[in-house]
Motif scaffolding. Structure first.
Motif, PDB file in Angstrom:
ATOM      1  N   ASP B 221       0.988  -1.128  -0.022  1.00  0.00           N
ATOM      2  CA  ASP B 221       0.016  -0.024  -0.044  1.00  0.00           C
ATOM      3  C   ASP B 221       0.805   1.149  -0.309  1.00  0.00           C
ATOM      4  O   ASP B 221       0.586   2.197  -0.541  1.00  0.00           O
ATOM      5  N   ARG B 222       1.989   1.138   0.736  1.00  0.00           N
ATOM      6  CA  ARG B 222       2.996   2.358   0.722  1.00  0.00           C
ATOM      7  C   ARG B 222       3.787   2.719  -0.272  1.00  0.00           C
ATOM      8  O   ARG B 222       4.461   3.477  -0.303  1.00  0.00           O
ATOM      9  N   LYS B 223       3.666   1.901  -1.345  1.00  0.00           N
ATOM     10  CA  LYS B 223       4.768   1.867  -2.489  1.00  0.00           C
ATOM     11  C   LYS B 223       4.656   3.145  -3.075  1.00  0.00           C
ATOM     12  O   LYS B 223       3.680   3.951  -3.602  1.00  0.00           O
ATOM     13  N   TYR B 224       5.833   3.718  -3.613  1.00  0.00           N
ATOM     14  CA  TYR B 224       6.054   4.757  -4.430  1.00  0.00           C
ATOM     15  C   TYR B 224       6.890   4.482  -5.852  1.00  0.00           C
ATOM     16  O   TYR B 224       7.320   5.369  -6.359  1.00  0.00           O
ATOM     17  N   TYR B 225       7.110   3.243  -6.021  1.00  0.00           N
ATOM     18  CA  TYR B 225       7.336   2.634  -7.227  1.00  0.00           C
ATOM     19  C   TYR B 225       6.289   1.909  -7.944  1.00  0.00           C
ATOM     20  O   TYR B 225       5.657   1.150  -7.448  1.00  0.00           O
ATOM     21  N   SER B 226       6.037   2.151  -9.191  1.00  0.00           N
ATOM     22  CA  SER B 226       4.946   1.769 -10.050  1.00  0.00           C
ATOM     23  C   SER B 226       5.174   0.162 -10.192  1.00  0.00           C
ATOM     24  O   SER B 226       6.540  -0.083 -10.554  1.00  0.00           O
ATOM     25  N   LEU B 227       4.329  -0.758 -10.126  1.00  0.00           N
ATOM     26  CA  LEU B 227       4.719  -1.938 -10.716  1.00  0.00           C
ATOM     27  C   LEU B 227       4.305  -2.464 -11.924  1.00  0.00           C
ATOM     28  O   LEU B 227       4.008  -3.437 -12.528  1.00  0.00           O
ATOM     29  N   GLU B 228       3.685  -1.380 -12.618  1.00  0.00           N
ATOM     30  CA  GLU B 228       2.984  -1.447 -14.200  1.00  0.00           C
ATOM     31  C   GLU B 228       3.794  -2.195 -15.126  1.00  0.00           C
ATOM     32  O   GLU B 228       3.415  -3.219 -15.789  1.00  0.00           O
ATOM     33  N   ARG B 229       5.207  -1.703 -15.225  1.00  0.00           N
ATOM     34  CA  ARG B 229       6.041  -2.410 -16.405  1.00  0.00           C
ATOM     35  C   ARG B 229       6.436  -3.899 -15.802  1.00  0.00           C
ATOM     36  O   ARG B 229       6.151  -4.771 -16.678  1.00  0.00           O
ATOM     37  N   ALA B 230       6.370  -4.258 -14.417  1.00  0.00           N
ATOM     38  CA  ALA B 230       6.682  -5.537 -14.155  1.00  0.00           C
ATOM     39  C   ALA B 230       5.455  -6.462 -14.375  1.00  0.00           C
ATOM     40  O   ALA B 230       5.689  -7.390 -14.804  1.00  0.00           O
ATOM     41  N   LYS B 231       4.515  -5.817 -14.314  1.00  0.00           N
ATOM     42  CA  LYS B 231       3.136  -6.582 -14.415  1.00  0.00           C
ATOM     43  C   LYS B 231       2.977  -6.667 -15.946  1.00  0.00           C
ATOM     44  O   LYS B 231       2.599  -7.806 -16.365  1.00  0.00           O
ATOM     45  N   GLU B 232       3.002  -5.569 -16.806  1.00  0.00           N
ATOM     46  CA  GLU B 232       2.641  -5.719 -18.071  1.00  0.00           C
ATOM     47  C   GLU B 232       3.768  -6.429 -19.005  1.00  0.00           C
ATOM     48  O   GLU B 232       3.382  -7.239 -19.945  1.00  0.00           O
ATOM     49  N   ALA B 233       4.918  -6.099 -18.856  1.00  0.00           N
ATOM     50  CA  ALA B 233       5.915  -6.416 -19.669  1.00  0.00           C
ATOM     51  C   ALA B 233       6.386  -8.187 -19.128  1.00  0.00           C
ATOM     52  O   ALA B 233       6.913  -9.084 -20.134  1.00  0.00           O
ATOM     53  N   LEU B 234       6.179  -8.290 -17.790  1.00  0.00           N
ATOM     54  CA  LEU B 234       6.783  -9.707 -17.475  1.00  0.00           C
ATOM     55  C   LEU B 234       5.626 -10.544 -16.607  1.00  0.00           C
ATOM     56  O   LEU B 234       6.051 -11.613 -16.664  1.00  0.00           O
ATOM     57  N   GLY B 235       4.537 -10.039 -16.680  1.00  0.00           N
ATOM     58  CA  GLY B 235       3.554 -10.868 -16.037  1.00  0.00           C
ATOM     59  C   GLY B 235       3.623 -10.950 -14.537  1.00  0.00           C
ATOM     60  O   GLY B 235       3.280 -11.938 -14.111  1.00  0.00           O
ATOM     61  N   TYR B 236       4.468 -10.442 -13.897  1.00  0.00           N
ATOM     62  CA  TYR B 236       4.450 -10.107 -12.373  1.00  0.00           C
ATOM     63  C   TYR B 236       3.233 -10.176 -11.592  1.00  0.00           C
ATOM     64  O   TYR B 236       2.591  -9.120 -12.032  1.00  0.00           O
ATOM     65  N   ASP B 237       3.081 -10.971 -10.807  1.00  0.00           N
ATOM     66  CA  ASP B 237       1.617 -10.985 -10.000  1.00  0.00           C
ATOM     67  C   ASP B 237       1.967 -10.986  -8.442  1.00  0.00           C
ATOM     68  O   ASP B 237       1.864 -12.373  -7.898  1.00  0.00           O
ATOM     69  N   PRO B 238       2.308 -10.133  -7.676  1.00  0.00           N
ATOM     70  CA  PRO B 238       3.006 -10.047  -6.499  1.00  0.00           C
ATOM     71  C   PRO B 238       1.690 -10.658  -5.540  1.00  0.00           C
ATOM     72  O   PRO B 238       0.624 -10.328  -5.637  1.00  0.00           O
TER      73      PRO B 238
END
Lengths: 252, 252
Positions: B221-238
């Motif tokens: 919840d506190r993050k200030y780093y976007s996870l968009e590229r990790a999700k979109e380009a890599l399929g990251y699903d934390p």
């Protein structure tokens, strides 16, 4: 500015363009790895940028640094750019901060972003092409020399953020004396005349800024590097344009 | 992937998180400067990343590299990060390309962008703050270690553009086992759980990409780093979020 300006790599072409244009306007301390070939009009220190003790002595008492020294070859091998360009730039940045230098002007290069051209050439070298780089883009070096220049920009960012050093990186285009490159579209797109070069570094020594990455080219019709930051942040006002050379006369 | 994956710095914490999660899923060739403390389940090479001959032998026959080796200390001195992190990364990138490796995953760091926090902390560590970094911003290292990680990202860009090597840089946040950091807002903002770490590097070995810079954190919840590229380009699903830890149980 009353304190001397340390100019490293003073005997190279960029150094000669600067001294030819604004040599009378500052109190210079020149530094080069090789002794001057003739009589120097200014104090001259012979030292290698990787010699920390010599660099600390050279920077002592200076108010500003223009750091041009390094291996200038686009095809330079990794070991050389690692030592001369990356380590050399850190050495002089660290010495500059410790000596209380206020501003540091770094000769970066078009090669730091050379691979943006790969899928766009030769179209982007032409006046009717709209593609532009503005200095906010991530580096895409075209060679290991370009990697070393991007690393120098990042080192400057750190020393600015951490030590409040004003830092300007000038991504120098194609510097030629007299007239633009002939039959070389890329060179015409990124031409930097000697007088525009001297004027731009003059602005880097005089303007008020924090951290800037600017492109160092004349105002060429063919340009694909934006001059907006150089104009806005530094007050750069280029006099030349490679499209205006008519083949007859030399540009001043 | 049938060819082995070379994992450098295998004995460090990131390496242990990866092997703990996906150790059975790939054929690993582990490399570390120190021999393993116990029996290793996988082939193990003892070598320093600056030893070019040893690195060329280690990478031979591998299909992919996860490069974690280097001096991991944020306060590491310049000479060490220059040699171990910058020169070491170039050595293994060059060896990887020559050996025909297809993809290279690089452990970058939150310290490559640490100085974005300087004028924004502690507000940006909190859930109601909107500031985000997404990986397209220029580096602003918080220390010379961060400079070395940014240089590694730029080296990767060059080897991708020049040699068509798939390259992913993971700017790793705060990796802790079991539960998020306690009483440390910054650590909670950039927490990376062990299982999310293993999953993210799994995606870096499996997804189809060219050049990516992604942030390696859980979905905090506190993050200030976007996870968009990790999700979109890599399929990251934390799976994890530091806000969900209630203080009683360990996260898997």
């Amino acid at each position: 500015m009353d304190d001397p300006v340390l100019l490293t790599g003073a005997s190279g072409r960029v150094g000669q363009a600067i001294l030819g244009g604004i040599g009378e306007d500052y109190d210079w301390r020149l530094l080069d790895r090789e002794p001057p070939t003739g009589e120097s009009d200014h104090e001259f220190v012979v030292a290698d940028v990787t010699d920390e003790d010599a660099i600390r002595a050279a920077v002592d008492g200076c108010g500003a640094v223009i750091h041009l020294a390094g291996d200038p070859r686009p095809e330079a091998p990794w070991d050389s750019v690692l030592r001369n360009n990356i380590d050399g730039t850190q050495t002089i940045l660290d010495a500059a901060v410790d000596a209380g230098v206020d501003r540091f002007v770094f000769a970066s290069s078009n090669h730091a972003v050379g691979h943006y051209e790969t899928e766009r050439k030769p179209d982007l070298y032409r006046s009717d092409d709209d593609f532009q780089l503005d200095g906010t883009e991530l580096p895409r070096p075209g060679n290991l020399y370009g990697v070393s220049k991007a690393a120098g920009e990042t080192l400057g960012r750190y020393y600015h953020d951490e030590h409040d050093l004003s830092f300007a990186a000038v991504r120098i285009g194609n510097l030629t004396e007299g007239h633009p490159p002939i039959d070389y579209e890329r060179g015409q797109a990124m031409w930097l005349s000697y007088r525009d070069c001297a004027h731009l570094f003059d602005r880097c020594l005089s303007a008020d800024y924090g951290y800037e990455i600017v492109y160092g080219i004349s105002d060429n019709d063919r340009k694909y590097y934006s001059l907006e930051r150089a104009k806005e942040a530094l007050g750069y006002d280029p006099a030349d344009n490679s499209a205006e050379w008519d083949g007859d006369e030399q540009v001043e």
